[in-house]
Design an enzyme around this catalytic site. Structure first.
Site, short mmCIF file in Angstrom:
data_model
loop_
_atom_site.label_atom_id
_atom_site.label_comp_id
_atom_site.label_asym_id
_atom_site.label_seq_id
_atom_site.Cartn_x
_atom_site.Cartn_y
_atom_site.Cartn_z
N LYS A 1 33.51 -53.18 51.88
CA LYS A 1 32.94 -53.79 50.67
C LYS A 1 33.25 -52.96 49.40
CE LYS A 1 29.10 -56.12 53.07
NZ LYS A 1 27.63 -56.32 53.11
N TYR B 1 29.61 -66.28 52.00
CA TYR B 1 28.22 -65.96 52.34
C TYR B 1 27.29 -67.18 52.19
CZ TYR B 1 28.59 -60.89 53.05
OH TYR B 1 28.85 -59.63 53.56
N ASN C 1 26.12 -51.91 51.18
CA ASN C 1 26.08 -51.25 52.49
C ASN C 1 27.45 -51.12 53.16
OD1 ASN C 1 26.35 -53.88 53.20
ND2 ASN C 1 24.46 -54.03 54.39
N HIS D 1 31.00 -55.30 56.17
CA HIS D 1 30.54 -56.54 56.79
C HIS D 1 31.18 -56.64 58.15
CE1 HIS D 1 29.87 -60.82 57.58
NE2 HIS D 1 31.12 -60.81 58.03
N GLU E 1 35.20 -66.79 60.34
CA GLU E 1 35.45 -65.80 59.29
C GLU E 1 36.89 -65.30 59.31
OE1 GLU E 1 30.81 -64.25 59.03
OE2 GLU E 1 32.36 -62.83 59.64
P1 DAT Z 1 24.66 -57.87 57.99
O1 DAT Z 1 25.63 -57.55 56.88
O2 DAT Z 1 24.15 -56.63 58.68
O3 DAT Z 1 25.19 -58.89 58.97
P2 DAT Z 1 22.99 -60.00 56.89
O4 DAT Z 1 24.00 -60.95 57.45
O5 DAT Z 1 21.57 -60.23 57.24
O6 DAT Z 1 23.34 -58.50 57.28
O7 DAT Z 1 23.08 -59.99 55.30
C1 DAT Z 1 24.33 -60.05 54.65
C2 DAT Z 1 24.35 -59.03 53.53
O8 DAT Z 1 23.39 -59.41 52.54
C3 DAT Z 1 23.93 -57.61 53.94
O9 DAT Z 1 25.00 -56.88 54.46
C4 DAT Z 1 23.44 -57.06 52.63
C5 DAT Z 1 22.80 -58.25 51.95
N1 DAT Z 1 21.34 -58.29 52.21
C6 DAT Z 1 20.72 -58.68 53.35
N2 DAT Z 1 19.40 -58.59 53.24
C7 DAT Z 1 19.16 -58.12 51.99
C8 DAT Z 1 17.99 -57.79 51.25
N3 DAT Z 1 16.77 -57.95 51.79
N4 DAT Z 1 18.14 -57.32 49.99
C9 DAT Z 1 19.36 -57.18 49.43
N5 DAT Z 1 20.52 -57.47 50.07
C10 DAT Z 1 20.42 -57.93 51.33
MG MG Z 2 25.61 -60.89 58.72
#
Ligand code: DAT
Ligand code: MG
Length: 140
Positions: A11, A51, A114, A117, A128
């Protein structure tokens, strides 16, 4: 165990800090082979489409803006149980909960920024990968 492919994205927070090589090395060290790789700058529309599953979540706007803010490196990783293995190497979504030695523990700045992905299941991995790569670009 099955040989799988999964979609990984390094990212903007990580490409900006020159961490592409260090992160790719963690995938390779875990036995994942990088069978496709490219550096791209997503438009907000492209990031929003990728997303889309999160479109009703409160963080969606921020997530899309972040993903389109600077270049990313999209990669296809291949190996035994690649989907779960990649998630293991990534660590928990929130870096505060990520295990020692994981990418997110070591590099993530926050829950949003973070660093990586990774696809979460076989069906999403397939979708994807097809979102970013044509069959010709996958050189296993
Ligand atoms: P992952 O990337 O671990 O699969 P996810 O699919 O639940 O996590 O969410 C996609 C991305 O969205 C994640 O990498 C960071 C962002 N995200 C998720 N929950 C969040 C939150 N509560 N606040 C801010 N960003 C968030
Ligand atoms: Mg995810």
């Amino acid at each position: 165990m099955a040989i799988e492919r999964t979609l990984s994205i390094i990212k903007p927070d990580a490409t900006r800090r020159n961490l592409t090589g260090k992160i790719a090395a963690k995938f390779e060290d875990a036995g994942l082979r990088i069978v496709a790789s490219k550096r791209i700058h997503l438009s907000p529309a492209q990031a929003g489409k990728f997303y889309e599953v999160h479109k009703d979540r409160p963080f969606y706007g921020e997530l899309v803006e972040f993903m389109a803010s600077e270049p990313v490196v999209v990669q296809v990783l291949e190996g035994e149980n690649a989907i779960a293995k990649n998630r293991e190497v990534m660590g928990a979504t929130n870096p505060a909960n990520a295990d020692e030695g994981t990418i997110r523990k070591e590099f993530a700045l926050s829950m949003g920024e973070n660093s990586v992905h990774g696809s979460d299941a076989a069906d999403t991995a397939k979708e994807e990968i097809a979102f970013f790569f044509s069959g010709l670009e996958l050189v296993g």
